[in-house]
Design a protein around this motif. Sequence first.
Motif, PDB file in Angstrom:
ATOM      1  N   LEU A  50      43.086  25.489  76.289  1.00 52.14           N
ATOM      2  CA  LEU A  50      42.117  25.275  77.355  1.00 52.14           C
ATOM      3  C   LEU A  50      41.211  24.122  76.954  1.00 52.14           C
ATOM      4  CD1 LEU A  50      40.275  28.220  78.964  1.00 52.14           C
ATOM      5  CD2 LEU A  50      38.969  26.271  78.251  1.00 52.14           C
ATOM      6  N   GLN A  51      40.884  23.288  77.915  1.00 55.29           N
ATOM      7  CA  GLN A  51      39.969  22.171  77.670  1.00 55.29           C
ATOM      8  C   GLN A  51      39.044  22.055  78.864  1.00 55.29           C
ATOM      9  OE1 GLN A  51      41.899  18.376  77.167  1.00 55.29           O
ATOM     10  NE2 GLN A  51      39.981  17.239  77.313  1.00 55.29           N
ATOM     11  N   CYS A  52      37.755  21.862  78.589  1.00 54.31           N
ATOM     12  CA  CYS A  52      36.793  21.671  79.660  1.00 54.31           C
ATOM     13  C   CYS A  52      35.621  20.846  79.135  1.00 54.31           C
ATOM     14  CB  CYS A  52      36.303  23.004  80.220  1.00 54.31           C
ATOM     15  SG  CYS A  52      35.485  24.090  79.035  1.00 54.31           S
ATOM     16  N   SER A  53      34.827  20.345  80.057  1.00 52.92           N
ATOM     17  CA  SER A  53      33.642  19.606  79.640  1.00 52.92           C
ATOM     18  C   SER A  53      32.602  20.602  79.118  1.00 52.92           C
ATOM     19  CB  SER A  53      33.068  18.809  80.803  1.00 52.92           C
ATOM     20  OG  SER A  53      32.455  19.684  81.735  1.00 52.92           O
ATOM     21  N   LEU A  54      31.649  20.093  78.392  1.00 55.18           N
ATOM     22  CA  LEU A  54      30.568  20.942  77.875  1.00 55.18           C
ATOM     23  C   LEU A  54      29.813  21.609  79.016  1.00 55.18           C
ATOM     24  CD1 LEU A  54      29.064  21.936  75.367  1.00 55.18           C
ATOM     25  CD2 LEU A  54      27.627  19.900  75.525  1.00 55.18           C
ATOM     26  N   ASP A  55      29.566  20.872  80.090  1.00 53.38           N
ATOM     27  CA  ASP A  55      28.868  21.457  81.251  1.00 53.38           C
ATOM     28  C   ASP A  55      29.698  22.560  81.901  1.00 53.38           C
ATOM     29  OD1 ASP A  55      26.623  19.870  80.938  1.00 53.38           O
ATOM     30  OD2 ASP A  55      27.313  18.340  82.358  1.00 53.38           O
ATOM     31  N   GLU A  56      31.008  22.335  82.034  1.00 49.56           N
ATOM     32  CA  GLU A  56      31.876  23.381  82.598  1.00 49.56           C
ATOM     33  C   GLU A  56      31.851  24.626  81.718  1.00 49.56           C
ATOM     34  OE1 GLU A  56      35.544  21.270  84.924  1.00 49.56           O
ATOM     35  OE2 GLU A  56      35.529  21.055  82.742  1.00 49.56           O
ATOM     36  N   TYR A  57      31.914  24.424  80.407  1.00 47.64           N
ATOM     37  CA  TYR A  57      31.885  25.554  79.475  1.00 47.64           C
ATOM     38  C   TYR A  57      30.570  26.316  79.626  1.00 47.64           C
ATOM     39  CZ  TYR A  57      32.195  28.234  75.143  1.00 47.64           C
ATOM     40  OH  TYR A  57      32.226  29.270  74.230  1.00 47.64           O
ATOM     41  N   ARG A  58      29.457  25.608  79.651  1.00 48.45           N
ATOM     42  CA  ARG A  58      28.135  26.236  79.774  1.00 48.45           C
ATOM     43  C   ARG A  58      28.052  27.056  81.074  1.00 48.45           C
ATOM     44  NH1 ARG A  58      25.330  22.011  78.913  1.00 48.45           N
ATOM     45  NH2 ARG A  58      24.816  22.409  76.761  1.00 48.45           N
ATOM     46  N   ASP A  59      28.493  26.476  82.175  1.00 52.09           N
ATOM     47  CA  ASP A  59      28.453  27.175  83.468  1.00 52.09           C
ATOM     48  C   ASP A  59      29.385  28.388  83.465  1.00 52.09           C
ATOM     49  OD1 ASP A  59      26.672  25.266  84.364  1.00 52.09           O
ATOM     50  OD2 ASP A  59      28.174  24.144  85.523  1.00 52.09           O
ATOM     51  N   TRP A  60      30.556  28.221  82.871  1.00 49.85           N
ATOM     52  CA  TRP A  60      31.555  29.292  82.846  1.00 49.85           C
ATOM     53  C   TRP A  60      31.075  30.479  82.025  1.00 49.85           C
ATOM     54  CZ3 TRP A  60      35.757  29.668  78.814  1.00 49.85           C
ATOM     55  CH2 TRP A  60      36.687  30.660  79.115  1.00 49.85           C
ATOM     56  N   ILE A  61      30.618  30.244  80.811  1.00 48.05           N
ATOM     57  CA  ILE A  61      30.165  31.392  80.015  1.00 48.05           C
ATOM     58  C   ILE A  61      28.844  31.941  80.538  1.00 48.05           C
ATOM     59  CG2 ILE A  61      31.468  30.689  77.969  1.00 48.05           C
ATOM     60  CD1 ILE A  61      28.655  30.070  76.708  1.00 48.05           C
ATOM     61  N   GLY A  62      28.149  31.152  81.352  1.00 47.31           N
ATOM     62  CA  GLY A  62      26.950  31.656  82.019  1.00 47.31           C
ATOM     63  C   GLY A  62      27.263  32.749  83.028  1.00 47.31           C
ATOM     64  N   LEU A  63      28.536  32.870  83.401  1.00 46.93           N
ATOM     65  CA  LEU A  63      28.967  33.919  84.321  1.00 46.93           C
ATOM     66  C   LEU A  63      29.182  35.266  83.622  1.00 46.93           C
ATOM     67  CD1 LEU A  63      31.583  31.809  86.301  1.00 46.93           C
ATOM     68  CD2 LEU A  63      29.276  32.453  87.056  1.00 46.93           C
ATOM     69  N   LEU A  64      29.253  35.250  82.298  1.00 48.48           N
ATOM     70  CA  LEU A  64      29.433  36.504  81.556  1.00 48.48           C
ATOM     71  C   LEU A  64      28.198  37.379  81.732  1.00 48.48           C
ATOM     72  CD1 LEU A  64      30.945  35.001  78.287  1.00 48.48           C
ATOM     73  CD2 LEU A  64      32.141  36.466  79.939  1.00 48.48           C
ATOM     74  N   PRO A  65      28.376  38.690  81.660  1.00 46.81           N
ATOM     75  CA  PRO A  65      27.218  39.582  81.810  1.00 46.81           C
ATOM     76  C   PRO A  65      26.106  39.206  80.826  1.00 46.81           C
ATOM     77  CG  PRO A  65      29.257  40.840  81.784  1.00 46.81           C
ATOM     78  CD  PRO A  65      29.617  39.417  81.444  1.00 46.81           C
ATOM     79  N   LYS A  66      24.922  39.007  81.362  1.00 50.10           N
ATOM     80  CA  LYS A  66      23.777  38.596  80.537  1.00 50.10           C
ATOM     81  C   LYS A  66      23.546  39.606  79.413  1.00 50.10           C
ATOM     82  CE  LYS A  66      22.894  35.155  83.247  1.00 50.10           C
ATOM     83  NZ  LYS A  66      24.022  34.279  83.166  1.00 50.10           N
ATOM     84  N   GLU A  67      23.147  39.101  78.265  1.00 49.77           N
ATOM     85  CA  GLU A  67      22.833  39.923  77.092  1.00 49.77           C
ATOM     86  C   GLU A  67      24.024  40.733  76.572  1.00 49.77           C
ATOM     87  OE1 GLU A  67      19.849  39.424  75.670  1.00 49.77           O
ATOM     88  OE2 GLU A  67      19.436  38.084  77.349  1.00 49.77           O
ATOM     89  N   SER A  68      25.235  40.398  77.021  1.00 48.27           N
ATOM     90  CA  SER A  68      26.420  41.125  76.549  1.00 48.27           C
ATOM     91  C   SER A  68      26.884  40.552  75.215  1.00 48.27           C
ATOM     92  CB  SER A  68      27.550  41.028  77.575  1.00 48.27           C
ATOM     93  OG  SER A  68      28.031  39.696  77.668  1.00 48.27           O
ATOM     94  N   ILE A  69      27.665  41.339  74.507  1.00 49.41           N
ATOM     95  CA  ILE A  69      28.260  40.876  73.251  1.00 49.41           C
ATOM     96  C   ILE A  69      29.154  39.670  73.522  1.00 49.41           C
ATOM     97  CG2 ILE A  69      29.858  41.496  71.394  1.00 49.41           C
ATOM     98  CD1 ILE A  69      28.755  44.380  71.653  1.00 49.41           C
ATOM     99  N   ALA A  70      29.875  39.699  74.639  1.00 56.14           N
ATOM    100  CA  ALA A  70      30.772  38.594  74.985  1.00 56.14           C
ATOM    101  C   ALA A  70      29.984  37.305  75.216  1.00 56.14           C
ATOM    102  CB  ALA A  70      31.588  38.945  76.222  1.00 56.14           C
ATOM    103  N   ALA A  71      28.879  37.395  75.954  1.00 51.74           N
ATOM    104  CA  ALA A  71      28.054  36.200  76.198  1.00 51.74           C
ATOM    105  C   ALA A  71      27.496  35.673  74.888  1.00 51.74           C
ATOM    106  CB  ALA A  71      26.926  36.535  77.173  1.00 51.74           C
ATOM    107  N   HIS A  72      27.060  36.582  74.026  1.00 48.81           N
ATOM    108  CA  HIS A  72      26.530  36.176  72.728  1.00 48.81           C
ATOM    109  C   HIS A  72      27.620  35.491  71.896  1.00 48.81           C
ATOM    110  CE1 HIS A  72      24.190  36.233  69.060  1.00 48.81           C
ATOM    111  NE2 HIS A  72      25.208  36.828  68.455  1.00 48.81           N
ATOM    112  N   LYS A  73      28.807  36.077  71.867  1.00 53.12           N
ATOM    113  CA  LYS A  73      29.914  35.512  71.087  1.00 53.12           C
ATOM    114  C   LYS A  73      30.262  34.104  71.578  1.00 53.12           C
ATOM    115  CE  LYS A  73      33.681  35.621  68.436  1.00 53.12           C
ATOM    116  NZ  LYS A  73      33.544  35.433  67.005  1.00 53.12           N
ATOM    117  N   MET A  74      30.442  33.955  72.881  1.00 60.60           N
ATOM    118  CA  MET A  74      30.870  32.670  73.420  1.00 60.60           C
ATOM    119  C   MET A  74      29.763  31.612  73.351  1.00 60.60           C
ATOM    120  SD  MET A  74      34.019  33.230  73.985  1.00 60.60           S
ATOM    121  CE  MET A  74      34.526  31.756  74.861  1.00 60.60           C
ATOM    122  N   SER A  75      28.514  32.013  73.369  1.00 59.80           N
ATOM    123  CA  SER A  75      27.414  31.042  73.294  1.00 59.80           C
ATOM    124  C   SER A  75      27.159  30.564  71.867  1.00 59.80           C
ATOM    125  CB  SER A  75      26.139  31.624  73.897  1.00 59.80           C
ATOM    126  OG  SER A  75      25.668  32.684  73.113  1.00 59.80           O
TER     127      SER A  75
END
Length: 135
Positions: free
Chosen positions: A48-73
Amino acid sequence: MEEQVYIYALNRRFVDEQDMPEEAQQVMYYSLAIGHHLGVVDCLKVRLQCSLDEYRDWIGLLPKESIAAHKMSRYFTFGEIAIYQEHVDTLARAFSEVGRRPNLSERQRALTDTMMGALADIRREPNMYLMVRSR
């Protein structure tokens, strides 16, 4: 050029034995026998390849304060994330939730589907892993 984020998947492994003295080979084979990967070269391919902005927006869709959001951020802190078998269930649940959103852009849906496929691959082959990094 805008920074790119890549998600690599383990493609294959091989043991680097080139010009290795006999004594070092003994240590390497012993370490492999006990489960360490001394002397093993991992070959990664881009999944998978994406721009930094796309990545930021995409992982911003993960449930807030979740382990997954923390891991990906953690990419933003360390510049690299390793995703192993023990992360699969948590990430798959979170990205599955993202994938059920009706308002995803085509790009976000493609990123989510690709990630879900990569996580399924790890579930089938536990020695596989993903590496998130810029180049």
